[in-house]
Design a protein around this motif. Structure first.
Motif, PDB file in Angstrom:
ATOM      1  N   GLU A   1       0.871  -1.180   0.000  1.00  0.00           N
ATOM      2  CA  GLU A   1       0.000   0.000   0.000  1.00  0.00           C
ATOM      3  C   GLU A   1       0.908   1.230   0.000  1.00  0.00           C
ATOM      4  O   GLU A   1       1.198   1.787   1.052  1.00  0.00           O
ATOM      5  CB  GLU A   1      -0.919  -0.016   1.214  1.00  0.00           C
ATOM      6  CG  GLU A   1      -1.902  -1.176   1.198  1.00  0.00           C
ATOM      7  CD  GLU A   1      -2.561  -1.412   2.541  1.00  0.00           C
ATOM      8  OE1 GLU A   1      -3.664  -0.900   2.738  1.00  0.00           O
ATOM      9  OE2 GLU A   1      -1.957  -2.113   3.377  1.00  0.00           O
TER      10      GLU A   1
ATOM     11  N   TRP B   1       0.583   4.614   2.070  1.00  0.00           N
ATOM     12  CA  TRP B   1       0.535   4.613   3.531  1.00  0.00           C
ATOM     13  C   TRP B   1       1.931   4.414   4.091  1.00  0.00           C
ATOM     14  O   TRP B   1       2.765   3.730   3.494  1.00  0.00           O
ATOM     15  CB  TRP B   1      -0.372   3.480   4.022  1.00  0.00           C
ATOM     16  CG  TRP B   1      -0.557   3.456   5.510  1.00  0.00           C
ATOM     17  CD1 TRP B   1      -1.413   4.213   6.240  1.00  0.00           C
ATOM     18  CD2 TRP B   1       0.163   2.634   6.445  1.00  0.00           C
ATOM     19  NE1 TRP B   1      -1.291   3.910   7.571  1.00  0.00           N
ATOM     20  CE2 TRP B   1      -0.332   2.947   7.726  1.00  0.00           C
ATOM     21  CE3 TRP B   1       1.161   1.670   6.310  1.00  0.00           C
ATOM     22  CZ2 TRP B   1       0.140   2.324   8.873  1.00  0.00           C
ATOM     23  CZ3 TRP B   1       1.646   1.062   7.453  1.00  0.00           C
ATOM     24  CH2 TRP B   1       1.134   1.385   8.719  1.00  0.00           C
TER      25      TRP B   1
ATOM     26  N   TRP C   1      -4.918   5.992  15.109  1.00  0.00           N
ATOM     27  CA  TRP C   1      -6.337   6.202  15.392  1.00  0.00           C
ATOM     28  C   TRP C   1      -6.592   7.566  16.025  1.00  0.00           C
ATOM     29  O   TRP C   1      -7.596   8.215  15.756  1.00  0.00           O
ATOM     30  CB  TRP C   1      -6.846   5.098  16.313  1.00  0.00           C
ATOM     31  CG  TRP C   1      -8.333   4.935  16.237  1.00  0.00           C
ATOM     32  CD1 TRP C   1      -9.282   5.458  17.062  1.00  0.00           C
ATOM     33  CD2 TRP C   1      -9.037   4.194  15.239  1.00  0.00           C
ATOM     34  NE1 TRP C   1     -10.529   5.100  16.648  1.00  0.00           N
ATOM     35  CE2 TRP C   1     -10.416   4.320  15.531  1.00  0.00           C
ATOM     36  CE3 TRP C   1      -8.650   3.448  14.135  1.00  0.00           C
ATOM     37  CZ2 TRP C   1     -11.399   3.715  14.756  1.00  0.00           C
ATOM     38  CZ3 TRP C   1      -9.624   2.840  13.367  1.00  0.00           C
ATOM     39  CH2 TRP C   1     -10.972   2.979  13.674  1.00  0.00           C
TER      40      TRP C   1
ATOM     41  N   ASN D   1      -6.426  10.257  13.305  1.00  0.00           N
ATOM     42  CA  ASN D   1      -7.653  10.173  12.516  1.00  0.00           C
ATOM     43  C   ASN D   1      -7.526  10.863  11.163  1.00  0.00           C
ATOM     44  O   ASN D   1      -8.432  11.570  10.703  1.00  0.00           O
ATOM     45  CB  ASN D   1      -8.838  10.768  13.297  1.00  0.00           C
ATOM     46  CG  ASN D   1     -10.167  10.279  12.759  1.00  0.00           C
ATOM     47  OD1 ASN D   1     -10.253   9.186  12.208  1.00  0.00           O
ATOM     48  ND2 ASN D   1     -11.193  11.091  12.915  1.00  0.00           N
TER      49      ASN D   1
ATOM     50  N   PRO E   1      -7.305  10.658   7.102  1.00  0.00           N
ATOM     51  CA  PRO E   1      -7.815   9.710   6.093  1.00  0.00           C
ATOM     52  C   PRO E   1      -6.717   8.904   5.413  1.00  0.00           C
ATOM     53  O   PRO E   1      -6.896   7.715   5.154  1.00  0.00           O
ATOM     54  CB  PRO E   1      -8.540  10.623   5.093  1.00  0.00           C
ATOM     55  CG  PRO E   1      -8.895  11.844   5.875  1.00  0.00           C
ATOM     56  CD  PRO E   1      -7.794  12.019   6.877  1.00  0.00           C
ATOM     57  N   GLN E   2      -5.575   9.525   5.134  1.00  0.00           N
ATOM     58  CA  GLN E   2      -4.522   8.807   4.421  1.00  0.00           C
ATOM     59  C   GLN E   2      -3.813   7.788   5.299  1.00  0.00           C
ATOM     60  O   GLN E   2      -3.043   6.957   4.799  1.00  0.00           O
ATOM     61  CB  GLN E   2      -3.491   9.796   3.849  1.00  0.00           C
ATOM     62  CG  GLN E   2      -2.683  10.556   4.882  1.00  0.00           C
ATOM     63  CD  GLN E   2      -3.343  11.857   5.301  1.00  0.00           C
ATOM     64  OE1 GLN E   2      -4.570  11.994   5.199  1.00  0.00           O
ATOM     65  NE2 GLN E   2      -2.544  12.813   5.751  1.00  0.00           N
ATOM     66  N   GLU E   3      -4.042   7.818   6.616  1.00  0.00           N
ATOM     67  CA  GLU E   3      -3.410   6.875   7.518  1.00  0.00           C
ATOM     68  C   GLU E   3      -4.392   5.858   8.077  1.00  0.00           C
ATOM     69  O   GLU E   3      -4.084   4.674   8.189  1.00  0.00           O
ATOM     70  CB  GLU E   3      -2.719   7.615   8.675  1.00  0.00           C
ATOM     71  CG  GLU E   3      -1.528   8.458   8.242  1.00  0.00           C
ATOM     72  CD  GLU E   3      -0.797   9.049   9.429  1.00  0.00           C
ATOM     73  OE1 GLU E   3      -1.192   8.742  10.580  1.00  0.00           O
ATOM     74  OE2 GLU E   3       0.170   9.798   9.216  1.00  0.00           O
TER      75      GLU E   3
ATOM     76  N   THR F   1      -7.079   4.610   6.901  1.00  0.00           N
ATOM     77  CA  THR F   1      -7.647   3.616   5.982  1.00  0.00           C
ATOM     78  C   THR F   1      -6.912   2.280   6.073  1.00  0.00           C
ATOM     79  O   THR F   1      -7.489   1.234   5.768  1.00  0.00           O
ATOM     80  CB  THR F   1      -7.583   4.132   4.536  1.00  0.00           C
ATOM     81  OG1 THR F   1      -6.237   4.550   4.243  1.00  0.00           O
ATOM     82  CG2 THR F   1      -8.534   5.301   4.338  1.00  0.00           C
ATOM     83  N   TRP F   2      -5.643   2.298   6.477  1.00  0.00           N
ATOM     84  CA  TRP F   2      -4.888   1.052   6.630  1.00  0.00           C
ATOM     85  C   TRP F   2      -5.548   0.161   7.671  1.00  0.00           C
ATOM     86  O   TRP F   2      -5.679  -1.047   7.477  1.00  0.00           O
ATOM     87  CB  TRP F   2      -3.454   1.382   7.027  1.00  0.00           C
ATOM     88  CG  TRP F   2      -2.501   0.225   6.968  1.00  0.00           C
ATOM     89  CD1 TRP F   2      -1.791  -0.200   5.887  1.00  0.00           C
ATOM     90  CD2 TRP F   2      -2.133  -0.650   8.047  1.00  0.00           C
ATOM     91  NE1 TRP F   2      -1.004  -1.278   6.212  1.00  0.00           N
ATOM     92  CE2 TRP F   2      -1.191  -1.577   7.529  1.00  0.00           C
ATOM     93  CE3 TRP F   2      -2.507  -0.737   9.390  1.00  0.00           C
ATOM     94  CZ2 TRP F   2      -0.623  -2.572   8.316  1.00  0.00           C
ATOM     95  CZ3 TRP F   2      -1.940  -1.739  10.172  1.00  0.00           C
ATOM     96  CH2 TRP F   2      -1.017  -2.637   9.636  1.00  0.00           C
ATOM     97  N   TYR F   3      -5.974   0.767   8.783  1.00  0.00           N
ATOM     98  CA  TYR F   3      -6.641  -0.016   9.820  1.00  0.00           C
ATOM     99  C   TYR F   3      -8.087  -0.312   9.466  1.00  0.00           C
ATOM    100  O   TYR F   3      -8.631  -1.344   9.880  1.00  0.00           O
ATOM    101  CB  TYR F   3      -6.559   0.711  11.166  1.00  0.00           C
ATOM    102  CG  TYR F   3      -5.265   0.459  11.880  1.00  0.00           C
ATOM    103  CD1 TYR F   3      -5.008  -0.763  12.496  1.00  0.00           C
ATOM    104  CD2 TYR F   3      -4.283   1.434  11.943  1.00  0.00           C
ATOM    105  CE1 TYR F   3      -3.811  -1.001  13.154  1.00  0.00           C
ATOM    106  CE2 TYR F   3      -3.083   1.208  12.600  1.00  0.00           C
ATOM    107  CZ  TYR F   3      -2.855  -0.017  13.200  1.00  0.00           C
ATOM    108  OH  TYR F   3      -1.664  -0.260  13.848  1.00  0.00           O
ATOM    109  N   VAL F   4      -8.722   0.578   8.730  1.00  0.00           N
ATOM    110  CA  VAL F   4     -10.113   0.330   8.333  1.00  0.00           C
ATOM    111  C   VAL F   4     -10.215  -0.965   7.540  1.00  0.00           C
ATOM    112  O   VAL F   4     -11.109  -1.789   7.754  1.00  0.00           O
ATOM    113  CB  VAL F   4     -10.668   1.517   7.526  1.00  0.00           C
ATOM    114  CG1 VAL F   4     -12.020   1.168   6.897  1.00  0.00           C
ATOM    115  CG2 VAL F   4     -10.814   2.746   8.425  1.00  0.00           C
ATOM    116  N   ARG F   5      -9.264  -1.175   6.619  1.00  0.00           N
ATOM    117  CA  ARG F   5      -9.262  -2.415   5.825  1.00  0.00           C
ATOM    118  C   ARG F   5      -9.032  -3.636   6.710  1.00  0.00           C
ATOM    119  O   ARG F   5      -9.559  -4.720   6.435  1.00  0.00           O
ATOM    120  CB  ARG F   5      -8.174  -2.357   4.754  1.00  0.00           C
ATOM    121  CG  ARG F   5      -8.370  -1.298   3.694  1.00  0.00           C
ATOM    122  CD  ARG F   5      -7.377  -1.488   2.549  1.00  0.00           C
ATOM    123  NE  ARG F   5      -7.418  -0.381   1.621  1.00  0.00           N
ATOM    124  CZ  ARG F   5      -6.559   0.631   1.613  1.00  0.00           C
ATOM    125  NH1 ARG F   5      -5.595   0.662   2.498  1.00  0.00           N
ATOM    126  NH2 ARG F   5      -6.675   1.606   0.735  1.00  0.00           N
TER     127      ARG F   5
END
Length: 377
Positions: A172, A175, A247, A250, A252-254, A256-260
């Motif tokens: 990715e 990130w 976290w 917060n 967006p560019q960081e 999203t790694w944990y969101v996935r």
């Protein structure tokens, strides 16, 4: 006879996993490569973590080395095989890494670092450095301290961190995390120590004796259990700190790694990994009867190894299109069977099985008292 049967079983498992991956490559080569990379992250980390532990023992000593050094050396002997297994990833880079596809890499700001020629040059550098350090770890001086230990640890820390960024984090490329490399190294140390402890306690008899002449007594098991507690805490601290910082920011560019990695089944995988590689081993090992028990310590080590493999899948596969397929376990089986064959063959050799001499109080004897210069194993 037991060693021969284990060796034959390892080769059989390697053949079965390799056949499954070869058949899958004809149908869905990208899925096989995804599973191959995710499983390789686990298996290549074991010899690297073992080298770090060997160098650390060269610097500090300790009676735990009488039990752990032989399997650690056997793990280091499997490094050339692990590097050989990296070749499919290097040959088919565009199948895995977005930055290796020109149409997708055009918008990246870090193309000066993430490009195929430089990536391959760095991979070759890591391989040369690691092989030289492995040679130094296995061909250590006969007497006195190992002069390569301190610089070797520094080189392993640097190259291991960069390799983690190159081979794992760059799936990715948008990130990044400054703590990622240290987190991966902590997992490698934990995995190598768990495997060494498992091999040590399973290789001994219930009374503490070993076929190779060494001793894995309750005191050594207690020391190995204490080291495992420290390794678990280090891994958990670094993993949690990365999660907390990302976290809390917060961005967006960081995030999203944990969101996935927290969506769907991957979220349950994260929870299970935190329990199996963190909370459960810690709570088990702080209870001293578990640390001194062969079966208890072996069960904890087996749990740690399974959780670490699952963590490697969790770190890589959610970031790749297609995610998890059953080719990941097949690849892990192929690599694990081949690596286990090398590990068992090396461990069965007289030179690998020679443990450090110990004084009457259970501590490693002074260098002058060691035959054949086997200080620290």
């Amino acid at each position: 006879m037991r060693c021969r049967s284990s060796l034959a079983l390892s080769l059989l498992l390697a053949a079965a996993g390799g056949a499954a991956c070869a058949a899958g490559a004809l149908v869905d080569p990208q899925a096989v490569l995804r599973g191959w990379l995710a499983s390789l992250a686990f298996w290549i980390g074991l010899p690297l973590g073992a080298m770090m532990l060997l160098f650390a023992h060269d610097l500090t000593g300790g009676r735990w080395g009488a039990a752990a050094v032989p399997p650690l050396r056997a793990m280091v002997a499997a490094l050339p095989l692990a590097l050989l297994l990296l070749l499919p990833v290097l040959v088919w880079l565009p199948q895995i890494y977005p930055w290796a596809r020109p149409e997708e890499a055009a918008h990246l700001r870090n193309q000066f670092y993430l490009n195929t020629p430089f990536f391959l040059a760095r991979a070759a550098t890591y391989a040369v450095v690691w092989l030289l350090l492995a040679w130094a770890a296995l061909r250590r001086p006969g007497t006195g301290a190992n002069p390569v230990a301190a610089p070797g640890l520094i080189l392993l820390g640097l190259t291991g961190s960069f390799a983690a960024v190159d081979w794992m984090m760059s799936v990715e490329p948008d990130w990044g995390s400054s703590i990622y490399g240290m987190m991966i190294i902590s997992g490698q140390l934990l995995g190598a120590l768990a495997l060494a402890t498992l091999a040590a306690v399973l290789g001994g008899r219930p009374d503490g004796g070993r076929v190779d002449g060494g001793r894995v007594d309750p005191g050594q098991r207690n020391d190995l259990g204490s080291l495992l507690i420290a390794a678990v805490l280090l891994w958990f601290y670094l993993s949690f700190m990365q999660f907390l910082i990302v976290w809390q920011e917060n961005l967006p560019q960081e995030i999203t790694w944990y969101v996935r990695r927290l969506a769907g089944g991957w979220g349950w995988t994260a929870v299970l990994g935190a329990l199996a590689q963190g909370a459960v081993p810690f709570l088990a090992l702080v209870w001293w009867p578990v640390k001194r028990s062969r079966r208890g310590l072996a069960a904890v080590c087996a749990l740690l190894l399974a959780a670490h493999l699952m963590e490697c899948w969790w770190l890589i596969l959610p970031g790749l299109e297609g995610g998890f397929t059953w080719f990941a376990p097949a690849a892990a089986l192929a690599m694990g069977g081949a690596g286990a064959a090398v590990f068992l063959r090396r461990l069965g050799r007289r030179g690998a099985g020679r443990a450090p001499a110990r004084a009457a109080d259970g501590h490693v004897a002074a260098p002058a008292a060691l035959p054949d210069g086997a200080r620290h194993g």
